[in-house]
Design a protein around this motif. Structure first.
Motif, short mmCIF file in Angstrom:
data_model
loop_
_atom_site.label_atom_id
_atom_site.label_comp_id
_atom_site.label_asym_id
_atom_site.label_seq_id
_atom_site.Cartn_x
_atom_site.Cartn_y
_atom_site.Cartn_z
N ILE A 1 0.83 -1.20 0.00
CA ILE A 1 0.00 0.00 0.00
C ILE A 1 0.87 1.25 0.00
O ILE A 1 1.73 1.42 0.86
CB ILE A 1 -0.93 0.00 1.23
CG1 ILE A 1 -1.73 -1.31 1.26
CG2 ILE A 1 -1.86 1.20 1.21
CD1 ILE A 1 -2.34 -1.62 2.60
N LEU A 2 0.61 2.12 -0.97
CA LEU A 2 1.32 3.39 -1.07
C LEU A 2 0.56 4.45 -0.28
O LEU A 2 -0.61 4.72 -0.56
CB LEU A 2 1.45 3.80 -2.54
CG LEU A 2 2.10 5.16 -2.81
CD1 LEU A 2 3.55 5.17 -2.32
CD2 LEU A 2 2.02 5.49 -4.30
N PHE A 3 1.21 5.02 0.70
CA PHE A 3 0.66 6.10 1.51
C PHE A 3 1.23 7.43 1.02
O PHE A 3 2.31 7.44 0.41
CB PHE A 3 1.08 5.93 2.98
CG PHE A 3 0.21 5.00 3.78
CD1 PHE A 3 -0.57 5.49 4.81
CD2 PHE A 3 0.18 3.64 3.53
CE1 PHE A 3 -1.37 4.65 5.57
CE2 PHE A 3 -0.61 2.80 4.28
CZ PHE A 3 -1.39 3.30 5.30
N PRO A 4 0.59 8.55 1.33
CA PRO A 4 1.22 9.84 1.06
C PRO A 4 2.52 9.96 1.87
O PRO A 4 2.79 9.15 2.75
CB PRO A 4 0.18 10.86 1.54
CG PRO A 4 -1.12 10.13 1.52
CD PRO A 4 -0.78 8.70 1.84
N ARG A 5 3.28 10.98 1.61
CA ARG A 5 4.55 11.18 2.32
C ARG A 5 4.32 11.16 3.84
O ARG A 5 3.25 11.50 4.32
CB ARG A 5 5.17 12.53 1.94
CG ARG A 5 5.61 12.60 0.50
CD ARG A 5 5.99 14.01 0.09
NE ARG A 5 6.51 14.81 1.19
CZ ARG A 5 7.69 15.43 1.18
NH1 ARG A 5 8.44 15.36 0.12
NH2 ARG A 5 8.07 16.15 2.20
N GLN A 6 5.36 10.75 4.57
CA GLN A 6 5.24 10.64 6.02
C GLN A 6 4.92 11.98 6.68
O GLN A 6 4.09 12.04 7.59
CB GLN A 6 6.52 10.03 6.62
CG GLN A 6 6.62 8.56 6.31
CD GLN A 6 7.90 7.94 6.82
OE1 GLN A 6 8.98 8.35 6.43
NE2 GLN A 6 7.76 6.95 7.67
N ASP A 7 5.55 13.05 6.24
CA ASP A 7 5.26 14.36 6.84
C ASP A 7 3.84 14.81 6.52
O ASP A 7 3.18 15.46 7.34
CB ASP A 7 6.29 15.42 6.43
CG ASP A 7 6.38 15.62 4.93
OD1 ASP A 7 5.94 14.74 4.16
OD2 ASP A 7 6.90 16.67 4.52
N THR A 8 3.33 14.44 5.36
CA THR A 8 1.94 14.75 5.01
C THR A 8 0.99 13.99 5.95
O THR A 8 0.03 14.57 6.46
CB THR A 8 1.64 14.37 3.54
OG1 THR A 8 2.57 15.05 2.69
CG2 THR A 8 0.23 14.72 3.15
N CYS A 9 1.27 12.72 6.17
CA CYS A 9 0.44 11.93 7.09
C CYS A 9 0.47 12.51 8.50
O CYS A 9 -0.56 12.57 9.17
CB CYS A 9 0.92 10.47 7.11
SG CYS A 9 0.55 9.55 5.61
N GLN A 10 1.63 12.95 8.93
CA GLN A 10 1.74 13.54 10.26
C GLN A 10 0.93 14.85 10.35
O GLN A 10 0.23 15.08 11.34
CB GLN A 10 3.19 13.79 10.62
CG GLN A 10 3.38 14.23 12.05
CD GLN A 10 4.84 14.27 12.45
OE1 GLN A 10 5.74 14.29 11.61
NE2 GLN A 10 5.09 14.26 13.74
N ASN A 11 1.00 15.68 9.34
CA ASN A 11 0.23 16.92 9.32
C ASN A 11 -1.28 16.65 9.30
O ASN A 11 -2.05 17.36 9.97
CB ASN A 11 0.62 17.79 8.13
CG ASN A 11 2.03 18.32 8.26
OD1 ASN A 11 2.56 18.45 9.35
ND2 ASN A 11 2.65 18.61 7.13
#
Length: 183
Positions: free
Chosen positions: A100-110
Motif C-alpha cells: 500500500i502506497l501512503f502519502p509522504r510521512q510528513d503529510t500523514c503527520q500533518n
C-alpha cells in the motif's frame, strides 16, 4: 512342557528418605520477597516499568471495563481513535498481499494533527512499523521514500484527500479517505 511364569514383579515402597524433596517453603518465600523488591526498584528507576504499569496496563483495563462487549477492533478504535479507524478502513479494503502506497510521512503527520489524532507515544499513520503492525500481512510504503517496495505498490491509500496525483486514471468523485488499486 514348560511352565508359564505368572508371577508379577514385586513392587516395594520407597523409604521416606529415598525420594528427592522439593524446595523448602521458607526459601520460596525469601525468593518471592527478593523478586518483589527487585521489581519495585526497577519500577522506581526504569521509566519503561512505570509506563507499563501506569499507561499500558491501567489504560487497557479502563477500556476493557468501559466497553466489555466490544470486539478487539472496536476497542482499538475507542482507544487509538483516528489512526486506527483509517488503518482499519485500509485493511478492510485491501487483500492480504497488498503493498500500500501512503502519502509522504510528513503529510500523514500533518493530517493527523489537523484531524486531532491522539498522542500515541511514537505511533501513528506516519510511522511505518506502527502502520504495518495494524495492517499485517500487508506492507506499507510512503511516497518519495527510499523503500525498495515503492515501485511494487499495488494499492494507493488516499489519506485526508492526499494521493490522487499518483493515480493514472481519472476519478469522478474525490473522497478524503479511500483506497484505489494501482494499475
Amino acid at each position: 512342557m514348560a511352565k508359564k511364569n505368572n508371577q508379577e514383579p514385586e513392587i516395594t515402597a520407597l523409604a521416606s528418605g529415598d525420594y528427592k524433596k522439593g524446595i523448602p517453603f521458607h526459601l520460596n518465600l525469601i525468593a518471592l520477597s527478593i523478586s518483589f523488591f527487585l521489581v519495585l526498584i526497577a519500577y522506581k528507576n526504569i521509566p519503561s516499568y512505570a509506563w507499563l504499569k501506569d499507561d499500558l496496563i491501567k489504560e487497557n483495563l479502563k477500556i476493557i471495563k468501559k466497553y466489555p462487549r466490544l470486539s478487539s477492533d472496536e476497542k482499538l478504535g475507542a482507544k487509538i481513535g483516528y489512526d486506527f479507524q483509517v488503518l482499519k478502513m485500509i485493511r478492510d479494503a485491501t487483500p492480504e498481499n497488498a503493498i500500500i502506497l501512503f502519502p509522504r510521512q510528513d503529510t500523514c503527520q500533518n493530517i493527523r494533527k489537523r484531524e486531532g489524532g491522539q498522542n500515541l507515544s511514537g505511533g501513528g499513520l506516519h510511522v511505518k512499523i506502527w502502520s504495518q503492525y495494524y495492517l499485517y500481512p500487508r506492507r506499507v510504503v510512503y511516497d518519495e521514500s527510499k523503500d525498495p517496495d515503492l515501485s511494487k505498490a499495488n494499492y494507493l491509500a488516499i489519506v485526508g484527500g492526499n494521493g490522487y496525483d499518483k493515480l493514472k486514471y481519472p476519478v469522478k468523485e474525490r473522497i478524503d479517505y479511500t483506497v484505489y488499486e494501482l494499475k
